[in-house]
Design an enzyme around this catalytic site. Structure first.
Site, PDB file in Angstrom:
ATOM      1  N   THR A  99       0.832  -1.214   0.000  1.00 11.65           N
ATOM      2  CA  THR A  99       0.000   0.000   0.000  1.00 11.65           C
ATOM      3  C   THR A  99       0.862   1.257   0.000  1.00 11.65           C
ATOM      4  O   THR A  99       0.552   2.239  -0.693  1.00 11.65           O
ATOM      5  CB  THR A  99      -0.945   0.002   1.209  1.00 11.65           C
ATOM      6  OG1 THR A  99      -1.839  -1.105   1.104  1.00 11.65           O
ATOM      7  CG2 THR A  99      -1.747   1.290   1.275  1.00 11.65           C
TER       8      THR A  99
ATOM      9  N   SER B  43      -7.035  -0.726  -6.578  1.00 11.06           N
ATOM     10  CA  SER B  43      -6.619  -1.081  -5.226  1.00 11.06           C
ATOM     11  C   SER B  43      -5.147  -1.452  -5.319  1.00 11.06           C
ATOM     12  O   SER B  43      -4.656  -1.847  -6.385  1.00 11.06           O
ATOM     13  CB  SER B  43      -7.423  -2.282  -4.708  1.00 11.06           C
ATOM     14  OG  SER B  43      -6.791  -2.878  -3.589  1.00 11.06           O
TER      15      SER B  43
ATOM     16  N   SER C   6      46.521  -8.643  -6.798  1.00 14.37           N
ATOM     17  CA  SER C   6      47.075  -8.591  -5.460  1.00 14.37           C
ATOM     18  C   SER C   6      47.730  -7.242  -5.214  1.00 14.37           C
ATOM     19  O   SER C   6      48.270  -6.620  -6.126  1.00 14.37           O
ATOM     20  CB  SER C   6      48.110  -9.710  -5.277  1.00 14.37           C
ATOM     21  OG  SER C   6      48.774  -9.578  -4.039  1.00 14.37           O
ATOM     22  N   SER C   7      47.684  -6.816  -3.962  1.00  9.15           N
ATOM     23  CA  SER C   7      48.378  -5.592  -3.566  1.00  9.15           C
ATOM     24  C   SER C   7      49.780  -5.894  -3.043  1.00  9.15           C
ATOM     25  O   SER C   7      50.532  -4.970  -2.746  1.00  9.15           O
ATOM     26  CB  SER C   7      47.564  -4.864  -2.489  1.00  9.15           C
ATOM     27  OG  SER C   7      47.443  -5.690  -1.333  1.00  9.15           O
TER      28      SER C   7
END
Length: 341
Positions: free
Chosen positions: A102, A141, A320-321
């Site tokens: 609603t 509705s 990857s870092s």
């Protein structure tokens, strides 16, 4: 302080920002349901579908003599703008909410009504001229608007999904042809079994995707049966004679010929959620297949030195870092994450 306007409902009154297109019902819902933090305006297809339903309803209500021409034109104009996405930020109700939708329906009614008022030269909230319930929600509705809009949105989304899956299927088919003479080992329980070609493996992926495309196509006709005009419980209370058929016909026109039909039994259609269960099942089936393919690609490309390393996936980004040169299978990984969601 920003300018405010007062709006009233059966509970009382609330001050609404004067520039807001949403009104008191959306405001109460936003206060009552701070659940996910994701407003319904995030779901573009749903807002487009809701506005299209309101558009068709306005035309049908005018056709049966319930809505005058001036109001019809203003509601239609506002609905078109909402369907185009110009007011998505005005749909503030949380996606998770009580009340069977609603609040979502009322948010749409209020935005369309206030934009229609603005187009007509009136102030937002001046509902004596165009009312969210009496005019925008006329002959409707939440129980017929929301499922109808949800079905339209699902058809739109499923069509886009089918397009994407056709692209993926074509890519797998091309790889199947490219690798038709590449011999590899087939495995069961990750152990060596019998030889096969890499082309056969990719051809199986293409077939898996094709079968899910077919299942998705099969649910579209089921989603196309709508209960618009059934109103609260399917008895068509407060819907004029002929309205349901007209609304459906206009909705077909507005959706470029979606194969929409009026449900044979409106009461059954209003309470039956079986089609949504079927759609959920097909989507889950598709997700399982995509996850399986993703896992295969990750396994076959594992390594490169200490894994299978049978195939090479395109490098998309650094993996990857801390380890220079490492590349991860990020696309299959994210497909898995989406599938698990």
């Amino acid at each position: 302080m920003s300018a405010m306007r007062l709006e009233h409902d059966l509970v009382g009154e609330i001050a609404i920002p004067a520039g807001a297109y949403w009104g008191i019902h959306a405001a109460r819902a936003a206060e009552n349901f701070p659940i996910s933090g994701v407003p319904i305006g995030h779901y573009r297809s749903l807002i487009r579908a809701l506005a299209t339903v309101k558009h068709a309803a306005a035309i049908a209500n005018h056709k049966v003599g319930e809505l005058d021409l001036a109001k019809r034109d203003l509601i239609v104009a506002a609905s078109v703008e909402v369907a185009q996405g110009q007011f998505d930020n005005q749909f503030i109700v949380d996606a998770i909410q009580g009340g069977a939708g609603t609040s979502t329906n009322m948010n749409a009614n209020e935005v369309i009504a206030n934009r229609a008022l603005e187009l007509g030269g009136w102030a937002k909230g001046d509902y004596d001229h165009i009312h969210p319930l009496n005019d925008v929600n006329m002959s409707q509705s939440t129980n017929d608007v929301y499922p109808t809009a949800l079905k339209l949105a699902l058809i739109l989304e499923i069509r886009e999904l089918i397009t994407a899956m056709e692209y993926l299927r074509s890519a797998f088919t091309a790889k199947a042809i490219e690798f038709k003479d590449v011999i590899k080992m087939g495995r069961t329980q990750l152990q060596d079994a019998v030889p096969m070609t890499l082309g056969q493996e990719f051809a199986s992926y293409s077939r898996m995707i094709m079968e899910d495309i077919q299942r998705l196509q099969e649910v579209i006709p089921l989603l196309s049966e709508i209960n618009l005009g059934g109103t609260a419980i399917g008895t068509q209370l407060n819907a004029p004679a002929g309205y349901a058929q007209m609304a459906c016909a206009f909705l077909r026109d507005l959706t470029d010929g979606m194969p929409l039909t009026v449900a044979t039994d409106m009461v059954e259609a209003t309470q039956d959620t079986g089609v949504f269960v079927m759609v959920s099942g097909v989507i889950k089936r598709t997700a399982v297949k995509l996850s399986k393919i993703s896992n295969d690609l990750r396994l076959l490309s594992s390594g490169p030195r200490a894994g299978l390393n049978e195939i090479n996936l395109p490098a998309r980004q650094a993996g990857s870092s801390i380890m220079p040169g490492k590349v991860n299978p990020v696309i299959p990984e994210v497909v898995n994450q989406i599938a698990f969601a």
